[in-house]
Design a protein around this motif. Structure first.
Motif, PDB file in Angstrom:
ATOM      1  N   SER A 215       0.866  -1.173   0.000  1.00  0.00           N
ATOM      2  CA  SER A 215       0.000   0.000   0.000  1.00  0.00           C
ATOM      3  C   SER A 215       0.904   1.225   0.000  1.00  0.00           C
ATOM      4  O   SER A 215       1.836   1.309   0.805  1.00  0.00           O
ATOM      5  N   ASP A 297      -7.088   1.367  -0.937  1.00  0.00           N
ATOM      6  CA  ASP A 297      -6.067   1.782   0.034  1.00  0.00           C
ATOM      7  C   ASP A 297      -4.710   1.914  -0.643  1.00  0.00           C
ATOM      8  O   ASP A 297      -3.680   1.569  -0.075  1.00  0.00           O
ATOM      9  N   HIS A 298      -4.726   2.389  -1.889  1.00  0.00           N
ATOM     10  CA  HIS A 298      -3.500   2.626  -2.670  1.00  0.00           C
ATOM     11  C   HIS A 298      -2.654   1.356  -2.792  1.00  0.00           C
ATOM     12  O   HIS A 298      -1.430   1.390  -2.642  1.00  0.00           O
ATOM     13  N   GLU A 299      -3.321   0.258  -3.096  1.00  0.00           N
ATOM     14  CA  GLU A 299      -2.593  -1.008  -3.259  1.00  0.00           C
ATOM     15  C   GLU A 299      -2.004  -1.097  -4.666  1.00  0.00           C
ATOM     16  O   GLU A 299      -2.643  -0.721  -5.648  1.00  0.00           O
TER      17      GLU A 299
END
Length: 334
Positions: A215, A297-299
């Protein structure tokens, strides 16, 4: 308790010797009752013509029972009594697993490029390149292809990275889909249901490109692109394909795509998106991309090694880059 009441009509003939009643209810009425309950209010019944009024007989003391008279007027349901005529309430529906993104139709007219914006340099992360561009987006031009089938975005994005890192020319995701089926990486063994990010990591490593999930943030993404790492981002497809006009905001990361570069001067992220028929070098504003990426979640799935062709450069010819040999091509796609 059992009470026995004899009401005798003294004015009627009664044959004591024979014990035979000569008329009904006019001579002797034999009432055998069980435990007496207080009767509900009943309509007035026709007189049974007792000669001696039953009220003349003293009734034993009886316990007072609760009234059975309805509390409300006829036709009005009593709120204390459930109405069994109503159908039972429905049970909650089971949770539904989000489906993969449905592919958009080809655009008749390409969307206009976002207006240039002034973006201040980040406090941390990679320094802003002289041309304001992180990575070399054009290096992905020869690797892009349209996935054509819903649920194939994972294998298609991985195929682009594998092609870039190994020098193989993969233009159809079916090779990787078949391999993923062999490895059991699709839910219920159904490719149309898509693939999880964890299973994408397994498939990419299986094809000889070591990688990991993390992330991250926009600043870290810029640094990764500047250094030449291949990056696949997990995003909300609706916010990528229909920014600002998504019919229903579900905040669901249902799509995977390659991030080819970021141009700070023009305020855009350049994508190599297999799910969009116009996805080769597709541009979206930095804010819109960040919003779509934030739903996961900005993965992102990041290659462990850099590729010199992907690092900051303005002189890489995408055709020559696609033909350059890759010394770390280890295994065939089978």
């Amino acid at each position: 308790m059992n009470e026995h009441f004899d009401f005798t009509d003294t004015s009627a003939d009664h044959d004591a010797a024979s014990g035979t009643n000569t008329d009904d209810y006019s001579d002797s009425v034999d009432h055998s009752l069980g435990d007496t309950l207080a009767a509900p209010s009943m309509p007035t019944m026709p007189s049974m013509d007792y000669v001696d009024s039953p009220s003349a007989v003293s009734a034993p003391d009886m316990p007072e029972m609760p009234s059975m008279t309805p509390a409300s007027a006829p036709g009005v349901p009593d709120p204390s009594v459930p109405d069994l005529s109503d159908p039972p309430s429905e049970s909650p529906s089971p949770a539904v697993v989000p489906e993969p993104a449905l592919l958009p139709e080809p655009a008749d007219v390409p969307p206009p490029a976002p207006e240039p914006v002034d973006v201040p340099p980040p406090a941390d992360g990679a320094p802003v390149p002289e041309d304001g561009s992180y990575g070399t987006p054009t290096a992905w031009t020869a690797d892009w292809f349209y996935q054509e089938v819903n649920g194939y975005c994972g294998p298609s994005s991985i195929a682009q990275v594998v092609s870039e890192y190994t020098g193989l020319n993969i233009t159809d995701p079916q090779q990787l889909v078949d391999r993923a089926l062999e490895l059991g990486l699709f839910p219920n063994n159904d490719p149309s249901m898509g693939m999880t990010s964890a299973d994408m990591e397994i498939l990419m490593e299986d094809q000889g490109v070591p990688c990991h999930l993390e992330s991250s943030s926009m600043q870290d993404l810029e640094a990764k692109l500047s250094e030449g790492y291949g990056v696949i981002a997990m995003v909300d497809s609706g916010e990528i394909w229909y920014p600002g006009t998504e019919t229903y905001e579900d905040d669901t990361p249902d799509h995977a795509l390659v991030v080819a570069g970021i141009d700070e001067n023009r305020g855009v992220v350049i994508l190599s998106d297999p799910g969009n028929p116009d996805g080769n070098q597709f541009e979206i504003s930095i804010d819109e991309f960040d919003n779509a990426w934030a739903d996961s979640d900005h993965e992102m799935l990041v290659a462990d090694d850099t590729d010199p062709d992907l690092a900051d450069s303005t002189s890489v010819d995408p055709g020559l880059a696609a033909l350059a040999p890759k010394l770390w091509a280890l295994i065939p796609l089978t």
